[in-house]
Enzyme design. Structure first.
Site, PDB file in Angstrom:
ATOM      1  CB  THR A   6      43.947  33.153  39.180  1.00 12.03           C
ATOM      2  OG1 THR A   6      43.306  32.871  37.992  1.00 12.03           O
ATOM      3  CG2 THR A   6      43.855  31.977  40.060  1.00 12.03           C
ATOM      4  CB  SER A 161      36.159  38.905  44.690  1.00 13.03           C
ATOM      5  OG  SER A 161      35.032  39.190  45.497  1.00 13.03           O
ATOM      6  CB  CYS A 164      42.708  40.812  44.427  1.00 11.79           C
ATOM      7  SG  CYS A 164      43.776  40.409  43.035  1.00 11.79           S
ATOM      8  CB  THR A 167      40.296  38.151  42.643  1.00 10.55           C
ATOM      9  OG1 THR A 167      41.670  37.758  42.674  1.00 10.55           O
ATOM     10  CG2 THR A 167      39.440  37.048  43.218  1.00 10.55           C
TER      11      THR A 167
END
Length: 176
Positions: A6, A161, A164, A167
């Site tokens: 997340t 995104s 990470c 993500t």
């Protein structure tokens, strides 16, 4: 097995607040879901809450915050303080592994199990594994562009995104 996931990001600009989160859930070294919904509107749509950490723990804490919001008639700050007190003092709640990000029209709060309630200096707040990347991108966009809160959230989550591994680019964004 450790569940990781997340990025949740909130940005406020020009009286509008946008909160977005990605949809990836990772179990061990595998992605097991791409479209998880980690943000919700609470209290008659006046509060948006996102969580990072264990899904079950995050949802349990959201439910408790919703009950506190009802008890305190939508007063996010008071409800958050009471939740943080309970979270810190209750033997069961102390074991919950999640962070909450909660916003209304006035406040933007990070709520932790340590009893912390943090309101940022600037109207940008992020939690989760990609939170630092999203926050850095959002601050740069907030300070140097005229993009809307929603646009900043979209672009910043996209950047997170790309950096990470926990993500993805399947975003849910809510606004108040």
């Amino acid at each position: 097995m450790e569940v990781k996931a997340t990025t949740i990001l909130a940005v406020r600009r020009d009286g509008k607040t946008a909160v977005g989160g990605d949809g990836q859930v990772t179990l061990g070294s595998s992605v097991i879901k791409h479209t998880a919904r980690k943000i919700r509107k609470l209290y008659k749509g006046q509060v948006i809450v996102g969580f990072a950490g264990s899904a079950a723990d995050g949802l349990a804490l959201m439910e408790r915050l919703e009950a506190k919001l009802e008890e305190y008639r939508g007063n996010l700050l008071k409800a958050s303080v009471q939740l943080a007190k309970d979270w810190r003092m209750d033997k069961y709640l102390r074991r919950l592994e999640a962070l909450l990000l909660a916003v209304d029209r006035e406040h933007m709060l990070l709520i932790s199990g340590n009893g912390d309630i943090i309101e940022p200096d600037e109207p940008v707040l992020a939690i989760g594994s990609g939170g630092d990347y999203a926050r850095a991108a959002a601050l740069a966009l907030y300070r140097n562009t005229d993009l809307s809160a929603r646009e900043i959230v979209e672009k910043s989550l996209k950047i997170a995104s790309e950096i990470c591994i926990y993500t993805n680019d399947k975003f849910v964004i809510e606004e108040i």
